[in-house]
Each structure stands twice: as structure tokens, then as C-alpha cells.
Design a protein around this motif. Structure first.
Motif, PDB file in Angstrom:
ATOM      1  N   ARG A  19      74.692  45.891  48.560  1.00  0.00           N
ATOM      2  CA  ARG A  19      75.128  46.607  47.358  1.00  0.00           C
ATOM      3  C   ARG A  19      76.632  46.536  47.145  1.00  0.00           C
ATOM      4  NH1 ARG A  19      72.283  50.001  50.232  1.00  0.00           N
ATOM      5  NH2 ARG A  19      74.008  51.465  50.517  1.00  0.00           N
ATOM      6  N   HIS A  20      77.397  46.484  48.237  1.00  0.00           N
ATOM      7  CA  HIS A  20      78.853  46.575  48.110  1.00  0.00           C
ATOM      8  C   HIS A  20      79.564  45.557  49.000  1.00  0.00           C
ATOM      9  CE1 HIS A  20      78.629  50.143  45.676  1.00  0.00           C
ATOM     10  NE2 HIS A  20      77.981  50.815  46.615  1.00  0.00           N
ATOM     11  N   PHE A  21      80.691  45.075  48.508  1.00  0.00           N
ATOM     12  CA  PHE A  21      81.614  44.281  49.305  1.00  0.00           C
ATOM     13  C   PHE A  21      82.534  45.230  50.071  1.00  0.00           C
ATOM     14  CE2 PHE A  21      80.144  41.083  46.461  1.00  0.00           C
ATOM     15  CZ  PHE A  21      80.403  39.850  47.061  1.00  0.00           C
ATOM     16  N   ALA A  22      83.167  44.699  51.105  1.00  0.00           N
ATOM     17  CA  ALA A  22      84.146  45.485  51.855  1.00  0.00           C
ATOM     18  C   ALA A  22      85.352  45.795  50.968  1.00  0.00           C
ATOM     19  CB  ALA A  22      84.581  44.731  53.111  1.00  0.00           C
ATOM     20  N   THR A  23      86.142  46.751  51.420  1.00  0.00           N
ATOM     21  CA  THR A  23      87.216  47.299  50.593  1.00  0.00           C
ATOM     22  C   THR A  23      88.251  46.262  50.172  1.00  0.00           C
ATOM     23  OG1 THR A  23      86.987  49.466  51.617  1.00  0.00           O
ATOM     24  CG2 THR A  23      89.081  49.004  50.524  1.00  0.00           C
ATOM     25  N   SER A  24      88.495  46.217  48.877  1.00  0.00           N
ATOM     26  CA  SER A  24      89.600  45.434  48.314  1.00  0.00           C
ATOM     27  C   SER A  24      89.775  45.833  46.857  1.00  0.00           C
ATOM     28  CB  SER A  24      89.338  43.928  48.419  1.00  0.00           C
ATOM     29  OG  SER A  24      90.488  43.203  48.009  1.00  0.00           O
ATOM     30  N   GLN A  25      91.021  45.856  46.426  1.00  0.00           N
ATOM     31  CA  GLN A  25      91.364  46.173  45.038  1.00  0.00           C
ATOM     32  C   GLN A  25      92.522  45.291  44.592  1.00  0.00           C
ATOM     33  OE1 GLN A  25      92.345  50.336  44.646  1.00  0.00           O
ATOM     34  NE2 GLN A  25      90.392  51.030  45.505  1.00  0.00           N
ATOM     35  N   VAL A  26      92.687  45.193  43.290  1.00  0.00           N
ATOM     36  CA  VAL A  26      93.856  44.515  42.725  1.00  0.00           C
ATOM     37  C   VAL A  26      94.452  45.393  41.634  1.00  0.00           C
ATOM     38  CG1 VAL A  26      94.646  42.574  41.297  1.00  0.00           C
ATOM     39  CG2 VAL A  26      93.169  42.151  43.264  1.00  0.00           C
ATOM     40  N   VAL A  27      95.749  45.611  41.731  1.00  0.00           N
ATOM     41  CA  VAL A  27      96.495  46.259  40.654  1.00  0.00           C
ATOM     42  C   VAL A  27      97.132  45.165  39.812  1.00  0.00           C
ATOM     43  CG1 VAL A  27      98.499  47.708  40.098  1.00  0.00           C
ATOM     44  CG2 VAL A  27      96.945  48.373  41.955  1.00  0.00           C
TER      45      VAL A  27
END
Length: 304
Positions: A19-27
Motif C-alpha cells: 500500500r505504501h512506499f517508505a518515507t520520502s517527500q519533495v518540497v
């Protein structure tokens, strides 16, 4: 208003799920990309979010647990395959360069760009990045190993010119930058025209705070007070409070309490435990304390 967006690439916790990928974000700040954490699959999600690899020059790693940094070797290698020449800056707590150096030396011998590591302390807020429009400051968190969140703060922009007034007072072009920066204008006849006659203020600067992974920590409230958007981990429901405390994580209710106490404008929760096949229980728990809460999900884009 200039672009200031948050892209969720992954919002799962340590145990992989479908259901989910491991934590990562982009600003995305004015088309400059800043990655926060880089779990497995981050580069795939970067593609799916239609974000340009070439605009990513800075990566901020909150702590050295695998679900927050195992995606780095693959991403660095892919940059090499794409012919990257620009430097890549990686900001993290102490130890990441030591861990990655042997792997990069073996798998990425032919890189045509430089990977530069910047270490920071995690016990007090530290300015780790600054440019003309943005600062990034660490937010000390409490986890099983040294860990920090990040506060992305837009700088106050110059005032906006009122064109009709500029024309009326026949203000020379060479005076405009001074006026934008708050100066009054003196006419050739000596009349002082107040700055607020010639300009109107720029929009208030926006701020985004990222807090993952951490036990409930009310000490962060003053630093994140009033932010436009807060991401706070909500690994567990309140029924698993003992497990949250044991693993140094937060519950959805605790995340919402932080948002309430800090008077933030919006809360997005994530870093979900694999035990929840439906995170609605976490959302309902958070919204009962802080109504403007949403669930993170892959490829979600939030504009500030």
C-alpha cells in the motif's frame, strides 16, 4: 504567488507493504526541488510525480534508519546514468557519509558529478540551508537514534509596486528596487512620497514543518508555531500507545495535539504502521482533536 508545494513520495513506516512506499517527500520551492528522506522506491515515485530529476540538488535525511535512507544509493546511481554534472548535496546527522562511501566507491565509480555530505547536530535547531528565497532549519526530535525534522521557511518577498502611483509621481526606473525594499521616494521638488503610497506588501511568507520519526515531544511547539502545513508522523492509533512509546513513535492523537498546541493551519499525518490496512481510524482519531487534518498518500501534492 510563487510555487511552494509538498509532494508525498512515500508515507509508510519501516515494514514494507503493497500500500505504501517508505518515507520520502519533495518540497518544490519556485521549481527548486528539495528531497526530505529517501526510502526505497523514492526515485520511482519521483518519476510518477512528474518531478524533474535535474532540479533536485539538496536531500535532507532526518535520521539513519533504513526506511529513510535506503533509496539513496539507487538515486545517486540513476543520476549518474542520466549524465548529471551538477553537485548533489546531502544533509544528515553524523555517520551517513561513512556508511555510503564504500557503496558509492564500488557501484558508482564513474560518476561525473560530486556528492557532497553535510553533517549537522541534532540537539538544537540549526540552519542547514539558505538561498535567496528559503531557509531550512532542523527541528530536534526524540527517536531511538539522533533525529531531526526540518522547517522550510520562505523569506519575506519585496513589496509590490502600484504601477498607477509610480506613473503618477513619475518615479524613475532606477528607484524601483529601493522602493520595493521599503524606501520612500523623494521627488525632484523635495516632496517625500511614503512607501505605502507606492507599494503594497507581498504575501506573508509560508512555512512547512516536517516531523518524523519522534515520540510525542511538546518542546517542538514554539519552533513550529503557526506554520502553514505540518507533517507529523502518526505511526500508531492511541490504542497502541504503549507500543508507540516503546519504539519512540507518536500516535495520531498526539500528532493532532501538537498541531493544536502549535496553532498550525493544516496537519498531514503519515509514517503509517503496516498493521493498518485502512488508515481511516488514524484520521478520525486525529480529526477529533484537530479538525483540519488529512492523510498522506503516495503522489499527494499540497500547495501552500
Amino acid at each position: 504567488m510563487e510555487k511552494f508545494e509538498l509532494h508525498i513520495l512515500g508515507c509508510g513506516s519501516a515494514l514494507p507493504t503493497t500500500r505504501h512506499f517508505a518515507t520520502s517527500q519533495v518540497v518544490n520551492m519556485r521549481d527548486k526541488l528539495f528531497m526530505i528522506d529517501c526510502g526505497e522506491g523514492a526515485q520511482m515515485q519521483l518519476r510518477r510525480s512528474k518531478l524533474k530529476f535535474s532540479r533536485l540538488n539538496h536531500i535532507f535525511i532526518s535520521h539513519l534508519h533504513g526506511d529513510h535512507c535506503f533509496g539513496l544509493p539507487g538515486l545517486i546511481s540513476t543520476f549518474g546514468l542520466l549524465g548529471r554534472t551538477a553537485e548533489l548535496h546531502i544533509h544528515s546527522p553524523k555517520g551517513l557519509e561513512e556508511l555510503l562511501a564504500p557503496m558509492l566507491a564500488f557501484f558508482c565509480k564513474t560518476l561525473k558529478y560530486q556528492v557532497i555530505f553535510h553533517e549537522f547536530e541534532t540537539k538544537q535547531p540549526t540552519l542547514v540551508y539558505e538561498d535567496r528565497s528559503l531557509t531550512v532549519t532542523t527541528i530536534p526530535l526524540k527517536h531511538r537514534i539522533p533525529c531531526c525534522g526540518f522547517l522550510f521557511s520562505e523569506k519575506q518577498g519585496p513589496n509590490h509596486i502600484i504601477r498607477d502611483q509610480i506613473d503618477y509621481y513619475q518615479v524613475p526606473v532606477y528607484e524601483l528596487n529601493r522602493i520595493k525594499n521599503g524606501c520612500d521616494y523623494t521627488t525632484p521638488e523635495g516632496e517625500v512620497i511614503a512607501n505605502n503610497v507606492l507599494t503594497y506588501p507581498a504575501a506573508p511568507p509560508r512555512r512547512y514543518a516536517y516531523c518524523s520519526d519522534t515520540i510525542y515531544r511538546k518542546q517542538i511547539v514554539p519552533q513550529i508555531s503557526g506554520v502553514d502545513l505540518l507533517f507529523h508522523e502518526a505511526t500508531f492509533a492511541e490504542s497502541e500507545l504503549a507500543r508507540a512509546q516503546e519504539t519512540c513513535h507518536s500516535t495520531a492523537r498526539q500528532a493532532a495535539q501538537i498541531a493544536l498546541d502549535a496553532d498550525v493551519k493544516q496537519l498531514v499525518i503519515g509514517h503509517f504502521s503496516a498493521r493498518y490496512e485502512d488508515e481511516q481510524v488514524l484520521l478520525e482519531e486525529a480529526k477529533a482533536v484537530f479538525e483540519p487534518t488529512i492523510l498522506a498518500h503516495e503522489n499527494l501534492c499540497i500547495s501552500l
